[in-house]
Scaffold this motif. Structure first.
Motif, PDB file in Angstrom:
ATOM      1  N   LEU A 344     -57.165  -3.092  43.231  1.00 10.76           N
ATOM      2  CA  LEU A 344     -57.913  -2.035  42.543  1.00 10.76           C
ATOM      3  C   LEU A 344     -57.505  -0.656  43.052  1.00 10.76           C
ATOM      4  O   LEU A 344     -57.436   0.314  42.273  1.00 10.76           O
ATOM      5  N   ALA A 345     -57.214  -0.528  44.347  1.00 10.47           N
ATOM      6  CA  ALA A 345     -56.737   0.750  44.881  1.00 10.47           C
ATOM      7  C   ALA A 345     -55.369   1.098  44.297  1.00 10.47           C
ATOM      8  O   ALA A 345     -55.088   2.275  44.001  1.00 10.47           O
ATOM      9  N   VAL A 346     -54.508   0.101  44.101  1.00  8.35           N
ATOM     10  CA  VAL A 346     -53.210   0.339  43.465  1.00  8.35           C
ATOM     11  C   VAL A 346     -53.394   0.833  42.033  1.00  8.35           C
ATOM     12  O   VAL A 346     -52.704   1.752  41.571  1.00  8.35           O
ATOM     13  N   ARG A 347     -54.334   0.234  41.321  1.00 11.05           N
ATOM     14  CA  ARG A 347     -54.616   0.702  39.954  1.00 11.05           C
ATOM     15  C   ARG A 347     -55.057   2.153  39.948  1.00 11.05           C
ATOM     16  O   ARG A 347     -54.601   2.962  39.113  1.00 11.05           O
ATOM     17  N   ASP A 348     -55.935   2.537  40.869  1.00 10.24           N
ATOM     18  CA  ASP A 348     -56.409   3.922  40.919  1.00 10.24           C
ATOM     19  C   ASP A 348     -55.273   4.886  41.233  1.00 10.24           C
ATOM     20  O   ASP A 348     -55.225   6.003  40.671  1.00 10.24           O
TER      21      ASP A 348
END
Length: 427
Positions: A344-348
């Motif tokens: 999810l941090a990569v997506r952000d």
């Protein structure tokens, strides 16, 4: 025979002394004295041994309280068994029952061997606990459950063999003939029970090499074996699968298959591929740099190991980024939670740079000449359609006129002037 003769001489000597000291029949005085002495010794020994065991529990040594615990109850049983055998022997001598003393001596010897094996079993059970969980004041390191169980089982098996050999010798069995027959019969038994022997030695190898232990999560890429080890026996190993039911694997099978032990892993691998759109190619360097910095600062990622975040492939519909790192979290549930948080941090990070995750979509590029030709053809079709719509009412009116003319053909029109003029002239 020598022990029986010694036993009989001892009873005779004691009977004569009791007869001289008490004035009662020697056998009666011996029964009373023996019963009283047995009760006193039993009470005193029970109190002393119980207190001694309590004191030795705080000892830094592992074996002393286990030794007292192992032989405390067998000693009381042995004491009363000996007293009972002596009483029965005295009664048999008074009623002149010949040969009874020999049987009592043999019975007492067999009872002693059984109690020795019972005491050894109790000793090994307590010692196994002390090996796994040493006393608080002890400086020795704990022993794993598998090793402790192997030690106690091996000692128990050796003790059982020794007790059986001594029992057969007491029964008068010739041990040399037993060993000779056993050598020839051992070959036959070995061929008949080779699978059992293979499992036995397989279990011994597991206890010695310790590829896994009780409580470990194991799996085999060669067989459909995966679960938690519950017990390692001498023939079978019981594994509790994650679905619930246990499976029983022969120990010989572990020497022919590959076993993985995820419980002993020191890190878990995080290896993901993330695709972004081709339109976002200019932001690749910034995205990979921010993802690497995020992984370096994460507490659950081992920054001492290799961390790789690179653009590694032109995909069919995306530009693929590879993320490679090692997580210090080994628990399966916590690892999945950590993996979700990182993804999810990569997506952000991707969204923050104005890029988007790629979807499996395709585009069709048409040359300009074909596109202009199609547009002109479409305009001609539209103009022709409009002209057809405009000419439709006129055609309908002409069609109605032609139909009416056909209907009046051959009939005089009511206002036909030429016909009227001709008729008037003739008249």
């Amino acid at each position: 025979m020598e022990a029986t003769a010694l036993w009989q001489d001892l009873l005779t000597d004691m009977r004569d002394r009791m007869d001289q000291l008490t004035g009662l029949p020697g056998w009666a005085a011996m029964l009373i004295g023996l019963a009283f002495l047995t009760v006193v010794v039993d009470i005193v020994s029970a109190i002393l041994l119980r207190r001694l065991e309590r004191r030795l529990r705080d000892s830094p040594r592992r074996w002393d309280d286990a030794l007292v615990h192992g032989f405390r109850m067998p000693f009381r049983v042995w004491l009363w068994s000996g007293a009972l055998c002596m009483i029965l022997t005295l009664v048999a001598r008074e009623i002149e029952f010949e040969g009874f003393s020999r049987y009592m001596a043999l019975a007492f010897g067999m009872i002693t061997l059984v109690l020795v094996f019972w005491g050894e079993t109790r000793l090994m059970q307590r010692l196994e606990q002390r090996l796994v969980f040493p006393p608080g004041s002890s400086k020795s390191t704990p022993v794993d459950q598998t090793t402790a169980s192997a030690v106690t089982k091996i000692v128990g098996a050796i003790t059982l063999i020794v007790v059986l050999l001594l029992a057969m010798q007491m029964l008068g069995v010739n041990m040399s003939s037993i060993l000779a027959v056993g050598g020839a019969g051992g070959l036959l038994v070995g061929f008949a029970a080779r699978d059992v022997m293979a499992n036995f030695f397989g279990g011994m190898v597991i206890h010695l090499d310790k590829p896994f232990q009780v409580g470990h999560w194991i799996r085999s890429p060669d067989r459909e074996i995966e679960g938690v080890v519950e017990d390692i026996g001498w023939r079978l190993t019981r594994i509790r699968t994650f679905a619930g039911p246990p499976i029983y694997v022969p120990n010989a099978a572990f020497s022919r298959i590959t076993i993985e032990t995820p419980s002993r892993m020191q890190a878990r691998l995080l290896w993901e591929n993330v695709g972004i759109r081709y339109q976002d190619a200019d932001a690749i360097e910034a995205i990979t740099g921010d993802i690497r910095e995020m992984l370096d600062q994460d507490d659950e990622i081992n920054s001492d190991e290799l961390i790789t975040v690179t653009f590694n492939q032109y995909g069919d519909y995306s530009l693929n980024l590879m993320i490679y790192a090692l997580s210090s979290v080994t628990d399966w549930q916590r690892y999945n939670e950590t993996r979700q948080r990182i993804l999810l941090a990569v997506r952000d990070i991707i969204y923050r740079h104005g890029a988007e995750l790629a979807l499996p979509a395709s585009r069709i590029y048409v040359p300009d000449e074909v596109r202009l030709g199609q547009r002109a053809q479409q305009e001609d079709l539209e103009s022709e359609r409009d002209s057809r719509q405009d000419s439709a009412p006129q055609n309908s009116r002409s069609t109605s006129r032609s139909r009416s003319g056909k209907q009046n053909k051959g009939q005089p029109a009511p206002f036909d002037t030429e016909h009227n003029s001709e008729s008037d002239g003739d008249a």
